[in-house]
Design a protein around this motif. Structure first.
Motif, mmCIF file in Angstrom:
data_model
loop_
_atom_site.group_PDB
_atom_site.id
_atom_site.type_symbol
_atom_site.label_atom_id
_atom_site.label_comp_id
_atom_site.label_asym_id
_atom_site.label_seq_id
_atom_site.Cartn_x
_atom_site.Cartn_y
_atom_site.Cartn_z
ATOM 1 N N ILE A 32 0.834 -1.206 0.000
ATOM 2 C CA ILE A 32 0.000 0.000 0.000
ATOM 3 C C ILE A 32 0.865 1.251 0.000
ATOM 4 O O ILE A 32 0.563 2.244 -0.675
ATOM 5 C CB ILE A 32 -0.998 0.011 1.183
ATOM 6 C CG1 ILE A 32 -2.027 1.144 1.004
ATOM 7 C CG2 ILE A 32 -0.286 0.163 2.518
ATOM 8 C CD1 ILE A 32 -2.925 0.991 -0.200
ATOM 9 N N HIS A 33 2.009 1.215 0.712
ATOM 10 C CA HIS A 33 2.878 2.384 0.730
ATOM 11 C C HIS A 33 3.550 2.614 -0.617
ATOM 12 O O HIS A 33 3.685 3.752 -1.068
ATOM 13 C CB HIS A 33 3.928 2.248 1.830
ATOM 14 C CG HIS A 33 3.397 2.536 3.196
ATOM 15 N ND1 HIS A 33 2.730 1.596 3.942
ATOM 16 C CD2 HIS A 33 3.392 3.669 3.941
ATOM 17 C CE1 HIS A 33 2.356 2.124 5.084
ATOM 18 N NE2 HIS A 33 2.741 3.383 5.114
ATOM 19 N N LYS A 34 3.963 1.548 -1.246
ATOM 20 C CA LYS A 34 4.559 1.693 -2.572
ATOM 21 C C LYS A 34 3.535 2.248 -3.560
ATOM 22 O O LYS A 34 3.843 3.100 -4.393
ATOM 23 C CB LYS A 34 5.079 0.333 -3.061
ATOM 24 C CG LYS A 34 6.326 -0.145 -2.336
ATOM 25 C CD LYS A 34 6.742 -1.535 -2.814
ATOM 26 C CE LYS A 34 7.956 -2.038 -2.053
ATOM 27 N NZ LYS A 34 8.301 -3.435 -2.432
ATOM 28 N N GLY A 35 2.296 1.754 -3.458
ATOM 29 C CA GLY A 35 1.242 2.218 -4.353
ATOM 30 C C GLY A 35 0.920 3.681 -4.152
ATOM 31 O O GLY A 35 0.792 4.449 -5.116
ATOM 32 N N ILE A 36 0.796 4.092 -2.889
ATOM 33 C CA ILE A 36 0.484 5.491 -2.597
ATOM 34 C C ILE A 36 1.614 6.399 -3.065
ATOM 35 O O ILE A 36 1.385 7.451 -3.682
ATOM 36 C CB ILE A 36 0.223 5.685 -1.085
ATOM 37 C CG1 ILE A 36 -1.071 4.972 -0.686
ATOM 38 C CG2 ILE A 36 0.135 7.168 -0.741
ATOM 39 C CD1 ILE A 36 -1.289 4.917 0.802
ATOM 40 N N ALA A 37 2.863 6.010 -2.776
ATOM 41 C CA ALA A 37 4.006 6.830 -3.200
ATOM 42 C C ALA A 37 4.034 6.969 -4.713
ATOM 43 O O ALA A 37 4.314 8.047 -5.251
ATOM 44 C CB ALA A 37 5.307 6.203 -2.695
ATOM 45 N N LEU A 38 3.728 5.885 -5.436
ATOM 46 C CA LEU A 38 3.722 5.920 -6.898
ATOM 47 C C LEU A 38 2.636 6.861 -7.416
ATOM 48 O O LEU A 38 2.867 7.642 -8.343
ATOM 49 C CB LEU A 38 3.501 4.511 -7.455
ATOM 50 C CG LEU A 38 3.487 4.384 -8.989
ATOM 51 C CD1 LEU A 38 4.812 4.853 -9.571
ATOM 52 C CD2 LEU A 38 3.205 2.945 -9.399
ATOM 53 N N ILE A 39 1.439 6.801 -6.812
ATOM 54 C CA ILE A 39 0.343 7.688 -7.218
ATOM 55 C C ILE A 39 0.741 9.150 -7.041
ATOM 56 O O ILE A 39 0.535 9.982 -7.930
ATOM 57 C CB ILE A 39 -0.933 7.371 -6.415
ATOM 58 C CG1 ILE A 39 -1.516 6.020 -6.862
ATOM 59 C CG2 ILE A 39 -1.969 8.483 -6.589
ATOM 60 C CD1 ILE A 39 -2.638 5.520 -5.971
ATOM 61 N N TYR A 40 1.339 9.474 -5.907
ATOM 62 C CA TYR A 40 1.746 10.853 -5.645
ATOM 63 C C TYR A 40 2.868 11.278 -6.589
ATOM 64 O O TYR A 40 2.902 12.416 -7.058
ATOM 65 C CB TYR A 40 2.191 11.014 -4.191
ATOM 66 C CG TYR A 40 1.053 11.351 -3.251
ATOM 67 C CD1 TYR A 40 0.803 12.661 -2.857
ATOM 68 C CD2 TYR A 40 0.226 10.356 -2.759
ATOM 69 C CE1 TYR A 40 -0.234 12.978 -1.998
ATOM 70 C CE2 TYR A 40 -0.820 10.647 -1.900
ATOM 71 C CZ TYR A 40 -1.046 11.952 -1.522
ATOM 72 O OH TYR A 40 -2.082 12.258 -0.675
#
Length: 285
Positions: free
Chosen positions: A161-169
């Motif tokens: 989830i952290h990798k996904g959120i960082a990628l979105i941002y």
């Protein structure tokens, strides 16, 4: 979902398990946090796919609707102001105990950096659909897994989830590159969230950031339109208001928890920003 701890400071919200995922966020549940702000010990990511709400997150008032992804890091001060329509909100949370054992991993630090000062981001339809499917998969895993399996899954879910959120941002920020001044301002706000209970000295924050007091004040004013003192005092006053309304702590105890020299100084500080004494606010505010 939550556990309200009666500590001698801002009321804190935590989770009873290492991680929890679901959709059972209702108007009734959110109404529990409508009368006063609370501080999160846990970390929560929420995807709004229906309904609308207004929330105050670390002194910023946000309007949230379908397609908005909200990331609330530990230490976030949160209050619900208004809820409308038929809510459909997915949430994924990690407890303070799990996070403390997990440590500050690179994915966590990346997410903290990107979301600091911008906890909500609007997703394009395709991205929102992908995030919804991901959370639906996690809900299925959570509901069918044994307690032991949930614990085994927790580190992987946390990293993903952290990798996904960082990628979105990162993708969103490709259009607007954060300047060095913007990075400094974000770091300042992060430090305030972590240390406002210990110090209200702008010079202390400037020293931690290894820049001069004047330079920090200039940067923060340019980026936010507010002064450093405004940002620090906003956090202090939000905390004080919460304790006055939601705990039975004495004003002296609240003053001590916020590191004021004495109750008289706390009273004058509070009245300067709120327009009434702490006691009047507790009884009539």
């Amino acid at each position: 979902m939550t556990n309200l701890n009666n500590e001698k400071e801002l009321p804190r919200i935590d989770l009873p398990e290492s991680w929890i995922v679901g959709t059972d966020i209702t108007k009734e549940l959110l109404s529990l946090y409508a009368n006063f702000p609370v501080r999160l010990k846990c970390e929560v990511t929420a995807l709004v796919m229906g309904g609308n709400m207004e929330a105050t997150i670390n002194t910023n008032v946000l309007q949230l609707g379908s397609g908005d992804l909200v990331t609330l890091m530990p230490g976030t001060i949160f209050q619900v102001n208004r809820v409308e329509g038929e809510l459909k909100v997915y949430f994924l949370g990690f407890s303070a105990d799990f996070i403390s054992k997990k440590g500050q991993s690179r994915p966590h630090l990346d997410t903290l950096f990107f979301t600091l000062g911008r906890p909500a981001i609007h997703l394009e339809d395709a991205t929102a659909d992908l995030m919804e499917h991901f959370l639906q998969l996690l809900i299925h895993l959570y509901e069918t897994a044994t307690e032991a399996s949930k614990e085994e899954l927790a580190p992987n879910v946390y990293a993903d989830i952290h990798k996904g959120i960082a990628l979105i941002y990162q993708q969103k920020n490709e259009r607007v590159t954060l300047t060095k001044a913007g990075q400094t301002c974000r770091l300042f706000v992060q430090l305030v969230i972590q240390h406002y209970q210990e110090t209200r000295s702008v010079a202390w924050y400037a020293e931690r950031l290894k820049i001069t007091h004047a330079h920090l004040c200039t940067i923060v004013r340019q980026i936010t339109g507010r002064t450093c003192v405004d940002i620090i005092s906003s956090m202090v006053i939000m905390d004080a208001k919460s304790q006055l309304k939601s705990t039975s702590l004495s004003i002296q105890e609240i003053s001590d928890s916020l590191n004021f020299a004495n109750m008289s100084f706390f009273g004058k500080y509070f009245k300067r920003y709120v327009g009434m004494s702490p006691l009047d606010y507790r009884n009539n505010g």
